[in-house]
Design an enzyme around this catalytic site. Structure first.
Site, PDB file in Angstrom:
ATOM      1  CG  HIS A  10      39.582  11.131 -27.061  1.00 20.21           C
ATOM      2  ND1 HIS A  10      40.259  10.042 -27.572  1.00 20.21           N
ATOM      3  CD2 HIS A  10      38.271  10.920 -27.365  1.00 20.21           C
ATOM      4  CE1 HIS A  10      39.402   9.223 -28.163  1.00 20.21           C
ATOM      5  NE2 HIS A  10      38.197   9.737 -28.044  1.00 20.21           N
ATOM      6  CE1 TYR A  41      39.909   4.152 -31.926  1.00 21.41           C
ATOM      7  CE2 TYR A  41      40.347   5.908 -30.362  1.00 21.41           C
ATOM      8  CZ  TYR A  41      39.463   5.189 -31.129  1.00 21.41           C
ATOM      9  OH  TYR A  41      38.131   5.494 -31.089  1.00 21.41           O
ATOM     10  CG  HIS A  75      32.093   5.357 -32.668  1.00 22.34           C
ATOM     11  ND1 HIS A  75      32.011   6.706 -32.393  1.00 22.34           N
ATOM     12  CD2 HIS A  75      33.008   4.850 -31.804  1.00 22.34           C
ATOM     13  CE1 HIS A  75      32.828   6.993 -31.388  1.00 22.34           C
ATOM     14  NE2 HIS A  75      33.443   5.891 -31.013  1.00 22.34           N
ATOM     15  NE  ARG A 127      32.991  12.523 -29.159  1.00 22.41           N
ATOM     16  CZ  ARG A 127      33.930  13.417 -28.852  1.00 22.41           C
ATOM     17  NH1 ARG A 127      33.943  14.599 -29.465  1.00 22.41           N
ATOM     18  NH2 ARG A 127      34.847  13.144 -27.948  1.00 22.41           N
ATOM     19  NE  ARG A 161      35.193   9.688 -31.955  1.00 21.14           N
ATOM     20  CZ  ARG A 161      35.758  10.858 -31.648  1.00 21.14           C
ATOM     21  NH1 ARG A 161      35.969  11.757 -32.616  1.00 21.14           N
ATOM     22  NH2 ARG A 161      36.126  11.137 -30.418  1.00 21.14           N
TER      23      ARG A 161
END
Length: 301
Positions: free
Chosen positions: A273, A282, A247, A152, A250
């Protein structure tokens, strides 16, 4: 358990659990608390309802109530997630026998797939900084690391000199809820960081000292807004037509790993996460190419 005070007592115990056991951040806990307080008010109006006899029908009734009050499907889904967590805790604590929210389906909100950068786009973005300049070396190292470790932006700018181990090839970052995790870093990113440390950081600091890994000419840490602006500028230099944010890298990190065959749980750990369902979005991105291939080549696709 029988009245509003019982509900508040259970909420207080759940709050303690989220802080002490789950280690969640203040904002996350505040969001859960707000949702539960709203549900508690709804239950309180029923007067005769105790926490032990709240059933699935009442959860559904509450979601209908939220819809009538104008809450979006996404907001109602968030409320349901909050209730599921709360009632799961109550079952673990033997306060109730069954989680009444578990059988209720999440409101359909539509899967919002992140727009993913192609590998060629990522390479063009990382190549955009002028590595003949101290700032360019720094920016290239930050972009390489963001993509190479899936960080992040807040984690990237908070990195310290002690947070990176170039020999072992990993970074130690402080993620959401102040949870620390260790993420492996690839060779390209490690080389870029070493180059920055050797040829750029000393010039930027000018004999000043700093614990921060990535610094500006003022000797201070790179800011979140400053880095956002840099990423946008390099996106334009690289002539990438998609909207680029920190982002984006990421997203690309996670998607490209899964497309290459990486294990979902491994990616979950690297992303930091808490819940694997957050990572599963994803897989939908990675599977798009399979779906497209099926439609194109299968006789009944």
């Amino acid at each position: 358990m029988g009245d509003a005070s019982d509900f508040l007592l259970c909420m207080d115990r759940y709050h303690t659990f989220l802080v002490m056991e789950k280690g969640l951040g203040e904002k996350t806990i505040a969001a859960y608390s707000t949702d539960l307080i709203r549900f508690g008010r709804f239950v309180e109006k029923k007067k005769t309802v105790s926490i032990s006899n709240i059933d699935t029908g009442m959860i559904l009734e509450y979601l209908i109530h939220l819809r009538r009050r104008g809450l979006s499907a996404r907001s109602r889904a968030r409320h349901l997630v909050s209730l599921r967590g709360f009632f799961k805790f109550l079952t673990l604590e033997k306060i109730i026998e069954k989680n009444p929210a578990q059988e209720v389906d999440l409101p359909k909100i539509g899967l919002q797939l992140p727009e993913v950068l192609a590998v060629a786009d990522v390479e063009a973005l990382i190549d955009a900084p002028d590595r003949n300049q101290p700032e360019g070396l720094r920016d290239a190292a930050m972009l390489e690391l963001l993509y190479g470790a899936g960080l992040r932006v807040s984690e990237l700018i908070r990195l310290t000199m002690t947070g990176i181990n170039l020999e072992a090839g990993f970074v130690r970052v402080l993620g959401k809820g102040s949870k620390e995790r260790v993420v492996p870093v690839g060779r390209m990113a490690l080389n870029a960081i070493q180059d920055y440390l050797d040829r750029s950081r000393p010039l930027l600091l000018k004999n000043r000292s700093s614990a921060d890994l990535f610094v500006t000419r003022r000797g201070s840490a790179m800011t979140r807004q400053g880095f956002w602006n840099l990423v946008g500028r390099y996106g334009r230099l690289a002539k990438i037509k998609k909207k680029i944010t920190p982002h984006s890298l990421r997203h690309a990190f996670a998607t490209h790993l899964l497309e290459g065959g990486a294990d979902l749980r491994a990616v979950q750990m690297m992303l930091g996460h808490a819940d694997i369902s957050t990572t599963q979005i994803y897989t939908h991105v990675a599977q798009r190419q399979l779906i497209e291939a099926h439609k194109k080549y299968h006789p009944r696709g």
